[in-house]
Write a protein that holds these residues in place. Structure first.
Motif, PDB file in Angstrom:
ATOM      1  N   LYS A 345       1.171  -1.171  -0.356  1.00  0.00           N
ATOM      2  CA  LYS A 345       0.160  -0.067   0.013  1.00  0.00           C
ATOM      3  C   LYS A 345       0.851   1.098   0.407  1.00  0.00           C
ATOM      4  O   LYS A 345       1.702   1.609   0.459  1.00  0.00           O
ATOM      5  CB  LYS A 345      -0.346  -0.180   0.948  1.00  0.00           C
ATOM      6  CG  LYS A 345      -1.669  -0.564   1.216  1.00  0.00           C
ATOM      7  CD  LYS A 345      -2.610  -0.860   2.711  1.00  0.00           C
ATOM      8  CE  LYS A 345      -4.354  -1.910   2.326  1.00  0.00           C
ATOM      9  NZ  LYS A 345      -4.294  -3.271   2.351  1.00  0.00           N
ATOM     10  N   LEU A 346       0.255   2.292  -0.369  1.00  0.00           N
ATOM     11  CA  LEU A 346       0.897   3.527  -0.858  1.00  0.00           C
ATOM     12  C   LEU A 346       0.922   4.166   0.046  1.00  0.00           C
ATOM     13  O   LEU A 346       2.326   4.687   0.597  1.00  0.00           O
ATOM     14  CB  LEU A 346       0.347   4.279  -2.180  1.00  0.00           C
ATOM     15  CG  LEU A 346       0.570   4.105  -3.157  1.00  0.00           C
ATOM     16  CD1 LEU A 346      -0.544   4.640  -4.356  1.00  0.00           C
ATOM     17  CD2 LEU A 346       2.243   4.327  -3.853  1.00  0.00           C
ATOM     18  N   LYS A 347       0.991   4.137   1.238  1.00  0.00           N
ATOM     19  CA  LYS A 347       0.706   5.010   2.969  1.00  0.00           C
ATOM     20  C   LYS A 347       2.073   4.019   3.340  1.00  0.00           C
ATOM     21  O   LYS A 347       2.703   4.936   4.424  1.00  0.00           O
ATOM     22  CB  LYS A 347      -0.650   5.247   3.800  1.00  0.00           C
ATOM     23  CG  LYS A 347      -1.242   3.153   3.625  1.00  0.00           C
ATOM     24  CD  LYS A 347      -2.569   3.214   5.018  1.00  0.00           C
ATOM     25  CE  LYS A 347      -3.232   1.248   5.511  1.00  0.00           C
ATOM     26  NZ  LYS A 347      -3.897   1.762   5.978  1.00  0.00           N
ATOM     27  N   ASN A 348       2.036   3.045   2.797  1.00  0.00           N
ATOM     28  CA  ASN A 348       3.264   2.518   3.448  1.00  0.00           C
ATOM     29  C   ASN A 348       4.945   2.664   3.807  1.00  0.00           C
ATOM     30  O   ASN A 348       5.809   2.059   4.194  1.00  0.00           O
ATOM     31  CB  ASN A 348       2.969   0.543   3.854  1.00  0.00           C
ATOM     32  CG  ASN A 348       2.008   0.212   3.908  1.00  0.00           C
ATOM     33  OD1 ASN A 348       1.186   1.008   5.201  1.00  0.00           O
ATOM     34  ND2 ASN A 348       1.054  -0.883   3.985  1.00  0.00           N
ATOM     35  N   LEU A 349       4.792   3.766   1.943  1.00  0.00           N
ATOM     36  CA  LEU A 349       6.216   4.235   1.859  1.00  0.00           C
ATOM     37  C   LEU A 349       6.267   5.366   2.183  1.00  0.00           C
ATOM     38  O   LEU A 349       5.827   6.640   1.934  1.00  0.00           O
ATOM     39  CB  LEU A 349       5.790   4.429   0.091  1.00  0.00           C
ATOM     40  CG  LEU A 349       7.111   5.075  -0.131  1.00  0.00           C
ATOM     41  CD1 LEU A 349       8.422   3.795  -0.614  1.00  0.00           C
ATOM     42  CD2 LEU A 349       6.588   5.446  -1.863  1.00  0.00           C
ATOM     43  N   LYS A 350       7.622   5.269   2.975  1.00  0.00           N
ATOM     44  CA  LYS A 350       7.781   6.484   4.491  1.00  0.00           C
ATOM     45  C   LYS A 350       8.508   7.059   3.471  1.00  0.00           C
ATOM     46  O   LYS A 350       9.300   8.744   3.237  1.00  0.00           O
ATOM     47  CB  LYS A 350       7.906   6.349   5.181  1.00  0.00           C
ATOM     48  CG  LYS A 350       6.162   6.455   5.790  1.00  0.00           C
ATOM     49  CD  LYS A 350       5.714   7.302   6.306  1.00  0.00           C
ATOM     50  CE  LYS A 350       4.111   7.093   7.015  1.00  0.00           C
ATOM     51  NZ  LYS A 350       3.524   5.434   6.490  1.00  0.00           N
ATOM     52  N   THR A 351      10.113   6.594   3.700  1.00  0.00           N
ATOM     53  CA  THR A 351      11.340   6.861   3.522  1.00  0.00           C
ATOM     54  C   THR A 351      12.452   5.930   2.299  1.00  0.00           C
ATOM     55  O   THR A 351      11.235   5.070   1.977  1.00  0.00           O
ATOM     56  CB  THR A 351      11.847   6.573   4.388  1.00  0.00           C
ATOM     57  OG1 THR A 351      12.552   5.768   5.054  1.00  0.00           O
ATOM     58  CG2 THR A 351      11.177   7.726   5.949  1.00  0.00           C
ATOM     59  N   LEU A 352      13.102   6.134   1.686  1.00  0.00           N
ATOM     60  CA  LEU A 352      13.972   5.066   0.598  1.00  0.00           C
ATOM     61  C   LEU A 352      14.192   3.738   1.216  1.00  0.00           C
ATOM     62  O   LEU A 352      14.425   3.048   0.391  1.00  0.00           O
ATOM     63  CB  LEU A 352      14.865   6.101   0.244  1.00  0.00           C
ATOM     64  CG  LEU A 352      14.790   6.447  -1.408  1.00  0.00           C
ATOM     65  CD1 LEU A 352      15.862   7.675  -1.736  1.00  0.00           C
ATOM     66  CD2 LEU A 352      14.066   5.544  -2.681  1.00  0.00           C
ATOM     67  N   ASP A 353      14.109   4.127   2.864  1.00  0.00           N
ATOM     68  CA  ASP A 353      14.591   2.952   3.287  1.00  0.00           C
ATOM     69  C   ASP A 353      13.008   2.023   3.583  1.00  0.00           C
ATOM     70  O   ASP A 353      13.288   0.734   4.159  1.00  0.00           O
ATOM     71  CB  ASP A 353      14.881   3.316   4.593  1.00  0.00           C
ATOM     72  CG  ASP A 353      16.881   3.782   5.227  1.00  0.00           C
ATOM     73  OD1 ASP A 353      16.588   3.745   4.003  1.00  0.00           O
ATOM     74  OD2 ASP A 353      16.278   4.944   5.886  1.00  0.00           O
ATOM     75  N   SER A 354      12.255   2.408   3.512  1.00  0.00           N
ATOM     76  CA  SER A 354      10.995   1.299   3.403  1.00  0.00           C
ATOM     77  C   SER A 354      11.399  -0.179   1.860  1.00  0.00           C
ATOM     78  O   SER A 354      12.862  -0.091   1.802  1.00  0.00           O
ATOM     79  CB  SER A 354       9.742   1.741   2.340  1.00  0.00           C
ATOM     80  OG  SER A 354       9.583   2.952   3.120  1.00  0.00           O
ATOM     81  N   LYS A 355      10.942  -1.111   2.653  1.00  0.00           N
ATOM     82  CA  LYS A 355      10.692  -1.924   1.614  1.00  0.00           C
ATOM     83  C   LYS A 355      10.800  -2.665   0.097  1.00  0.00           C
ATOM     84  O   LYS A 355      10.296  -1.563  -0.255  1.00  0.00           O
ATOM     85  CB  LYS A 355      10.517  -3.085   2.309  1.00  0.00           C
ATOM     86  CG  LYS A 355      10.654  -4.338   3.924  1.00  0.00           C
ATOM     87  CD  LYS A 355       9.954  -5.025   4.303  1.00  0.00           C
ATOM     88  CE  LYS A 355      10.690  -5.051   5.826  1.00  0.00           C
ATOM     89  NZ  LYS A 355       9.473  -6.608   6.692  1.00  0.00           N
ATOM     90  N   PRO A 356      12.105  -3.071  -0.453  1.00  0.00           N
ATOM     91  CA  PRO A 356      11.618  -3.241  -1.746  1.00  0.00           C
ATOM     92  C   PRO A 356      10.079  -3.725  -2.277  1.00  0.00           C
ATOM     93  O   PRO A 356      10.117  -4.647  -1.562  1.00  0.00           O
ATOM     94  CB  PRO A 356      13.191  -4.040  -2.222  1.00  0.00           C
ATOM     95  CG  PRO A 356      13.996  -3.780  -1.419  1.00  0.00           C
ATOM     96  CD  PRO A 356      13.565  -3.775   0.530  1.00  0.00           C
ATOM     97  N   GLY A 357       9.704  -3.303  -3.340  1.00  0.00           N
ATOM     98  CA  GLY A 357       8.642  -3.828  -3.543  1.00  0.00           C
ATOM     99  C   GLY A 357       7.847  -2.538  -4.326  1.00  0.00           C
ATOM    100  O   GLY A 357       7.925  -1.747  -4.638  1.00  0.00           O
TER     101      GLY A 357
END
Length: 565
Positions: A345-357
């Protein structure tokens, strides 16, 4: 891959290449630098100055005309802007808009060569590609403690693999020998034959010969010949959904740890709809300093149809509103079978440290093809070479794209007027209008189900595609090709008439008018490279000459001297 051989083994290759470049392939008399400009705009050296920041230190040839805006873009795009470090040598590529108001055309004979290339191999007159070899090594003698410099090739040609191969050969030597070496490199490139489709070319550069074949499947790889499997490994389970997003021209951003990964992934995405041309903008490496940064990141309007490759952590916040985000880690080939990964989900993308996917709320139109996933997973288990995996993946994308586009090709071909409606004495008939509903009706019996096993909402997929820039670009190209075909058929019809007999039955004024119209037709055939047989042109020219010779002397003189507009 471009084959590289020692010059001693190919002793005759250098002079032969030079002689061929000056021969029939070029057509016109050439000035120094003309052969070079067929391949590249210039070679730049970008260094880091403590006071100025990144700056273009050297440009070859010295008379190459880059605008200040273009130089600024080259400066910022030639250095990594991420925190990844990039110690050692790094290669990547970028793409940026040419400044407006510049002359776009090259030599007419080069335009002719470009016309014969597949649509996805043609030069892009509105953009430049930058091919970068960046070196960063520790150096205690410098104030910053690091030596940082990029050697950059600027070209309108999307020949990614060729130019990266050239850089691998010349950049390490340049860092040892400096500017005189670059002059010698440019001199070598100015001996190269033109980039001719279907010909094996020998390209001498600094004591080696690169042998290339400009047929895409053989040896002059371009945008469409990146290592697909390696690039798609981080998003292995979503390849079909990504193909849909690229085909529909949806806004996509690739967040990667370095320019190498970002540029490779963007190029892989653009290539996955081959042989269709991706008609929107794409930036293999995009920075906050790019001249289009504000245009592409504004929140006052919907994100544009563009694919961006970024590395700066700042973009995780700036592009948070984008609908489709691909986050990749370090690209490497899997040693084990990748595990199933869900779309995030887009809301889970906060930083570039987010998990790949893949972060998106997009629901694919087509059911997932499990067969290709199993086939590639089996290849990983059996340690199948990456090259073979890429071939499988490329064939899969090609068959998917062809299944999708064939019904459109079939319908658009039906818009062509019947050949019997073409008259030598009237303007060519118009194409019938494209009707979305008429096209949709053809899908029941002649849709993608004839060549694809995939089920899903094909109708909805086509309706979405017909609103996209990729459809617009494809259809405009098809329209132009069909109109040119109609013009060519009319020229053939004219050739089959007894034009001299016609002129004898008409007044001098009507005959002169016919001659001028025929001259314009011949000029159009040459200027627009109409698909006309050479003997048709010769025959039509003979008709013109025979009509002129039958006229009074004073009119003959005028018509023989008269040019056409």
């Amino acid at each position: 891959m471009a084959a590289v051989e020692d010059e001693e083994e190919q002793a005759q290759a250098g002079p032969a290449a030079g002689q061929e470049a000056a021969g029939p392939g070029w057509g016109l008399a050439l000035l120094p630098g003309d052969r070079f400009s067929a391949w590249m705009q210039c070679v730049c050296v970008v260094g880091f100055d403590l006071e100025l920041g990144q700056a273009v230190e050297v440009t070859y040839p010295q008379n190459s005309k880059l605008t200040d805006k273009e130089k600024t873009n080259i400066c910022y795009l030639s250095f990594p802007d991420s925190n990844a470090g990039c110690l050692g040598d790094t290669q990547f590529c970028f793409r940026f808009r040419r400044s407006s108001g510049r002359k776009l055309s090259m030599h007419c004979h080069l335009d002719q060569l470009d016309r014969d290339l597949p649509i996805y191999l043609k030069k892009d007159s509105a953009y430049y590609y930058g091919y970068v070899y960046f070196r960063q090594v520790r150096d205690k003698t410098l104030k910053r403690g690091y030596f940082q410099k990029s050697l950059v090739l600027i070209s309108k040609l999307p020949y990614v693999h060729l130019f990266h191969t050239v850089l691998k050969q010349i950049a390490p030597e340049y860092f040892k020998k400096s500017e005189p070496f670059l002059e010698a490199v440019c001199s070598d490139v100015d001996r190269w034959p033109p980039p001719t489709p279907g010909k094996i070319l020998q390209l001498p550069i600094m004591g080696i010969i690169m042998k290339t074949d400009s047929q895409i499947a053989v040896a002059l790889p371009t945008v469409h010949e990146v290592d697909l499997f390696r690039c798609f490994c981080p998003v292995f389970f979503h390849i079909q959904m990504l193909w849909e997003l690229v085909l529909l021209g949806e806004p996509l951003v690739v967040m990667a740890p370095s320019p190498s990964e970002s540029s490779e992934t963007v190029l892989a995405l653009v290539s996955c709809i081959s042989p269709l041309k991706y008609c929107s903008d794409f930036r293999p490496y995009f920075t906050i300093h790019d001249s289009e940064f504000k245009e592409y990141t504004t929140r006052t309007q919907a994100p544009p149809s563009v694919i961006l490759g970024v590395t700066n952590p700042f973009f995780a916040k700036t592009l948070q509103h984008w609908p489709h985000i691909i986050r990749i880690g370090d690209i490497k080939l899997p040693g084990e079978v990748p595990k199933q990964v869900k779309v995030k989900k887009l809301k889970n993308l906060k930083t570039l440290d987010s998990k790949p996917g893949v972060y998106t709320s997009y629901k694919p139109y087509l059911n997932k093809d499990e067969e290709i996933i199993k086939q590639l997973q089996k290849g990983v288990q059996q340690k199948r070479p990456a090259e073979a995996q890429s071939v499988i993946l490329r064939r899969y994308f090609l068959e998917l794209t062809q299944s999708f586009i064939i019904p459109l090709e079939r319908y658009v071909a039906s818009l062509m007027p019947l050949q019997k409606s073409i008259s030598p004495w009237k303007s060519p008939p118009q194409l019938r209008q494209f009707s979305q509903e008429d096209f949709m009706k053809t899908l029941e019996k002649a849709g993608p189900q004839l060549t694809s096993r995939l089920k899903g909402d094909w109708i909805g997929f086509y309706r979405h595609f017909l609103k996209s820039p990729n459809f617009d670009g494809w259809f405009r190209t098809r329209q132009k090709e069909m109109m040119q075909k109609l013009e060519a058929l009319q020229l053939e019809a004219l050739c089959n008439e007894d034009l001299l007999f016609w002129s004898q039955k008409h007044t001098e004024v009507e005959t002169v008018d016919l001659v001028l119209k025929l001259k314009n037709k011949l000029l159009q055939a040459s200027r627009e490279h109409l698909p006309v047989k050479p003997d048709t042109i010769e025959k039509l020219q003979m008709h013109v000459d025979s009509i002129i010779l039958a006229l009074p002397d004073d009119l003959q003189d005028i018509l023989l001297k008269t040019g056409t507009t």
